[in-house]
Design an enzyme around this catalytic site. Structure first.
Site, mmCIF file in Angstrom:
data_model
loop_
_atom_site.group_PDB
_atom_site.id
_atom_site.type_symbol
_atom_site.label_atom_id
_atom_site.label_comp_id
_atom_site.label_asym_id
_atom_site.label_seq_id
_atom_site.Cartn_x
_atom_site.Cartn_y
_atom_site.Cartn_z
ATOM 1 N N TYR A 88 2.456 -9.092 -9.004
ATOM 2 C CA TYR A 88 3.768 -8.598 -8.571
ATOM 3 C C TYR A 88 4.237 -7.469 -9.482
ATOM 4 O O TYR A 88 4.107 -7.571 -10.698
ATOM 5 C CB TYR A 88 4.810 -9.734 -8.606
ATOM 6 C CG TYR A 88 5.340 -10.040 -7.231
ATOM 7 C CD1 TYR A 88 6.171 -9.125 -6.598
ATOM 8 C CD2 TYR A 88 4.985 -11.194 -6.565
ATOM 9 C CE1 TYR A 88 6.637 -9.379 -5.318
ATOM 10 C CE2 TYR A 88 5.447 -11.449 -5.286
ATOM 11 C CZ TYR A 88 6.272 -10.540 -4.664
ATOM 12 O OH TYR A 88 6.723 -10.782 -3.405
ATOM 13 N N GLU A 144 7.542 -5.484 -8.902
ATOM 14 C CA GLU A 144 8.807 -4.913 -8.413
ATOM 15 C C GLU A 144 9.369 -3.904 -9.398
ATOM 16 O O GLU A 144 9.373 -4.136 -10.607
ATOM 17 C CB GLU A 144 9.835 -6.026 -8.186
ATOM 18 C CG GLU A 144 9.631 -6.729 -6.865
ATOM 19 C CD GLU A 144 10.735 -7.730 -6.559
ATOM 20 O OE1 GLU A 144 11.688 -7.839 -7.340
ATOM 21 O OE2 GLU A 144 10.611 -8.402 -5.525
ATOM 22 N N ASP A 187 7.034 14.618 8.954
ATOM 23 C CA ASP A 187 6.228 13.398 8.985
ATOM 24 C C ASP A 187 4.800 13.816 9.317
ATOM 25 O O ASP A 187 4.477 14.071 10.475
ATOM 26 C CB ASP A 187 6.793 12.445 10.044
ATOM 27 C CG ASP A 187 5.957 11.177 10.193
ATOM 28 O OD1 ASP A 187 4.887 11.084 9.562
ATOM 29 O OD2 ASP A 187 6.388 10.280 10.952
ATOM 30 N N THR A 228 1.368 8.514 6.526
ATOM 31 C CA THR A 228 0.538 7.333 6.354
ATOM 32 C C THR A 228 -0.635 7.779 5.495
ATOM 33 O O THR A 228 -0.972 8.959 5.452
ATOM 34 C CB THR A 228 -0.003 6.799 7.695
ATOM 35 O OG1 THR A 228 -0.627 7.884 8.377
ATOM 36 C CG2 THR A 228 1.104 6.243 8.561
ATOM 37 N N LYS A 257 -4.843 7.628 7.887
ATOM 38 C CA LYS A 257 -5.336 8.388 9.044
ATOM 39 C C LYS A 257 -6.291 9.464 8.527
ATOM 40 O O LYS A 257 -7.308 9.109 7.945
ATOM 41 C CB LYS A 257 -4.154 8.906 9.858
ATOM 42 C CG LYS A 257 -3.336 7.735 10.449
ATOM 43 C CD LYS A 257 -2.117 8.150 11.246
ATOM 44 C CE LYS A 257 -1.326 6.921 11.673
ATOM 45 N NZ LYS A 257 -0.030 7.262 12.297
ATOM 46 N N ARG A 286 -4.544 1.430 4.356
ATOM 47 C CA ARG A 286 -3.357 1.404 5.206
ATOM 48 C C ARG A 286 -2.142 1.418 4.293
ATOM 49 O O ARG A 286 -2.023 0.602 3.386
ATOM 50 C CB ARG A 286 -3.346 0.146 6.072
ATOM 51 C CG ARG A 286 -4.648 -0.110 6.802
ATOM 52 C CD ARG A 286 -4.474 -1.072 7.956
ATOM 53 N NE ARG A 286 -3.802 -0.398 9.043
ATOM 54 C CZ ARG A 286 -4.410 0.458 9.883
ATOM 55 N NH1 ARG A 286 -5.687 0.715 9.766
ATOM 56 N NH2 ARG A 286 -3.724 1.052 10.825
HETATM 57 C C1 LIG Z 1 1.162 6.495 12.533
HETATM 58 C C2 LIG Z 1 2.483 7.162 12.412
HETATM 59 C C3 LIG Z 1 3.567 6.549 11.773
HETATM 60 C C4 LIG Z 1 3.634 5.093 11.419
HETATM 61 O O1 LIG Z 1 2.743 4.579 10.610
HETATM 62 P P1 LIG Z 1 2.508 2.993 10.508
HETATM 63 O O2 LIG Z 1 1.712 2.935 9.268
HETATM 64 O O3 LIG Z 1 1.791 2.591 11.748
HETATM 65 O O4 LIG Z 1 3.846 2.355 10.372
HETATM 66 C C5 LIG Z 1 4.709 7.287 11.568
HETATM 67 N N1 LIG Z 1 4.805 8.550 11.986
HETATM 68 C C6 LIG Z 1 3.805 9.160 12.641
HETATM 69 C C7 LIG Z 1 3.973 10.567 13.071
HETATM 70 C C8 LIG Z 1 2.618 8.486 12.881
HETATM 71 O O5 LIG Z 1 1.635 9.091 13.552
#
Ligand SMILES: *Cc1c(COP(=O)(O)O)cnc(C)c1O
Length: 408
Positions: free
Chosen positions: A48, A50, A194, A220, A223, A229
């Site tokens: 942990y 925090e 994002d 994220t 990807k 993840r």
């Molecule tokens: C995949 C994605 C997310 C969310 O990611 P998670 O890890 O699935 O919560 C947010 N914004 C965009 C543009 C994404 O493609």
């Protein structure tokens, strides 16, 4: 090997065999390195932590502080950012943290609509972002299926959003982040980019970086960045305190330090020349695959791609996206159904599929293989009522992929 749990181990073996034997064209998926997997399974999973390095709420942090600082400094160096928060459990909580830091419930926010490529967290009514904030969608131009920046400017000056939350899950064109910054300044909004999907491409320099322009950048890490993840936030120093505070204690408790360590591994990998070449190849493969599909009579939304993904309009083949995605899976080709902009069909039976090249490029596929991939896809679509075609292609795909390693 989980020797004392045959039941689960059998399932893991089945999934590993599946992943190795099918063409994985879901653009949000990838294959992490053995190093990333080792960090995820390391003893850090037992701890942990925090708080933040130097300010923790539990003892025993001497090493973990160094691990988190390593991930932060690698993130800042790789993206040229002033501040990095590496604790978000995933992309959606990263986005939530940034909203909470930059605006209040009831404020107006602007994001791309779902059929234009936006994510649930960019203001959809079923998501916290649409429930807590006054979300105004922006849509692509119906003719070009690309963003019309003059129209976005007009809409933003009228709506006066507190935050412009710009990113996508299926828009295949590069963003003009300098122009978006200019629009944000004109309407008095914070600009958040994002880059969940394109983070790896941005890191490698094959897709425009929003980091110089945006107040904050969320992503994220699993990807195109090819890490564990998870989520990550980069921001200007002036927002660092507010964003750190909304991640913890605002939304989350203890960070997943095994995930943070795995992110550090992925960030080190992403700084290499190999990763730059890999990212270039992702885009080359996507552009080549798009062209091959066009040559076979399909239409790509917006006419092509500047990144790793594309949305294919299937109406010319009189097949809906869901029927196609199921038939393709039976043929060893895994993708997802996806709406096209202004889709006349309902969300569960949209007109398109979304394809991406990060996973197959990690396997080692090059542009020379894209005509074959396109041929399999088109053969499935052209014989949508013929199960024997699907079984035959699934075999061809399995044999073809046997020459490409999975682990790296
Ligand atoms: C995949 C994605 C997310 C969310 O990611 P998670 O890890 O699935 O919560 C947010 N914004 C965009 C543009 C994404 O493609």
């Amino acid at each position: 090997m989980i020797t004392y749990d045959d039941e689960l181990q059998t399932l893991l073996d089945e999934e590993e065999a599946r992943q190795k034997s099918v063409l994985r064209l879901i653009p949000s998926e990838n294959i992490v390195s053995d190093g990333v997997r080792e960090a995820l399974g390391s003893v850090l999973v037992n701890k942990y932590s925090e708080g933040y390095p130097g300010k923790r709420y539990y003892q025993g942090q001497a090493v973990l502080d160094k691990v988190e600082r390593l991930a932060q400094s690698r993130a800042k160096a790789l993206f040229g950012a002033e501040h990095a928060n590496v604790q978000s459990y995933s992309g959606s909580p990263a986005n939530m943290a940034v909203y909470m830091a930059l605006c209040a419930p009831g404020d107006t926010i602007i994001g791309l609509g779902l059929n234009s490529g936006g994510h649930l967290t960019h203001g959809r009514n079923v998501n916290f972002s649409g429930k807590l904030y006054n979300a105004q969608p922006i849509e692509v131009n119906p003719e070009t299926e690309a963003l019309d920046y003059d129209e976005i400017e007009r809409q933003c000056i009228e709506a006066k959003p507190k935050v412009m939350f710009i990113g996508t899950t299926s828009y295949s064109r590069a963003f003009d982040f300098a122009r978006l910054r200019d629009i944000a300044d004109k309407c008095g909004a914070y600009l958040v980019a994002d880059i969940a999907h394109v983070a790896g491409l941005v890191a490698a320099g094959v897709y425009p970086s929003p980091v110089p322009y945006a107040d904050a950048v969320t992503m994220t890490t699993h990807k195109t960045l090819r890490g564990p993840r998870g989520g990550m936030i980069l921001c200007k120093e002036k927002h660092a305190k507010a964003i750190d505070r909304t991640v913890f204690p605002g939304i989350q408790g203890g960070p997943h330090m095994n995930q943070v360590a795995a992110l550090a591994v992925a960030l080190k990998e992403a700084a290499t020349d190999d990763f730059k070449a890999y990212s270039r190849q992702i885009v080359d493969n996507a552009q080549c695959l798009a062209q091959c599909l066009v040559d076979r009579g399909l239409r790509i939304v917006s006419g092509g791609t500047d990144c790793h993904l594309m949305v294919v309009d299937l109406r010319a083949k009189s097949v809906d996206g869901k029927t196609a995605a199921i038939a393709l899976e039976e043929s060893g080709i895994v993708c997802n159904f996806n709406a096209i902009p202004y889709d006349p069909n309902p969300p569960m039976r949209p007109s398109g599929i979304r394809l991406g090249t990060p996973s197959i490029t990690t396997r080692g596929l090059k542009t020379e293989h894209m005509p074959q991939v396109a041929d399999w896809i088109v053969r499935v679509l052209d014989h949508i009522d013929d199960p024997s075609i699907r079984a035959g292609i699934a075999d061809e795909v399995r044999q073809f992929l046997a020459q490409f390693p999975y682990n790296h």
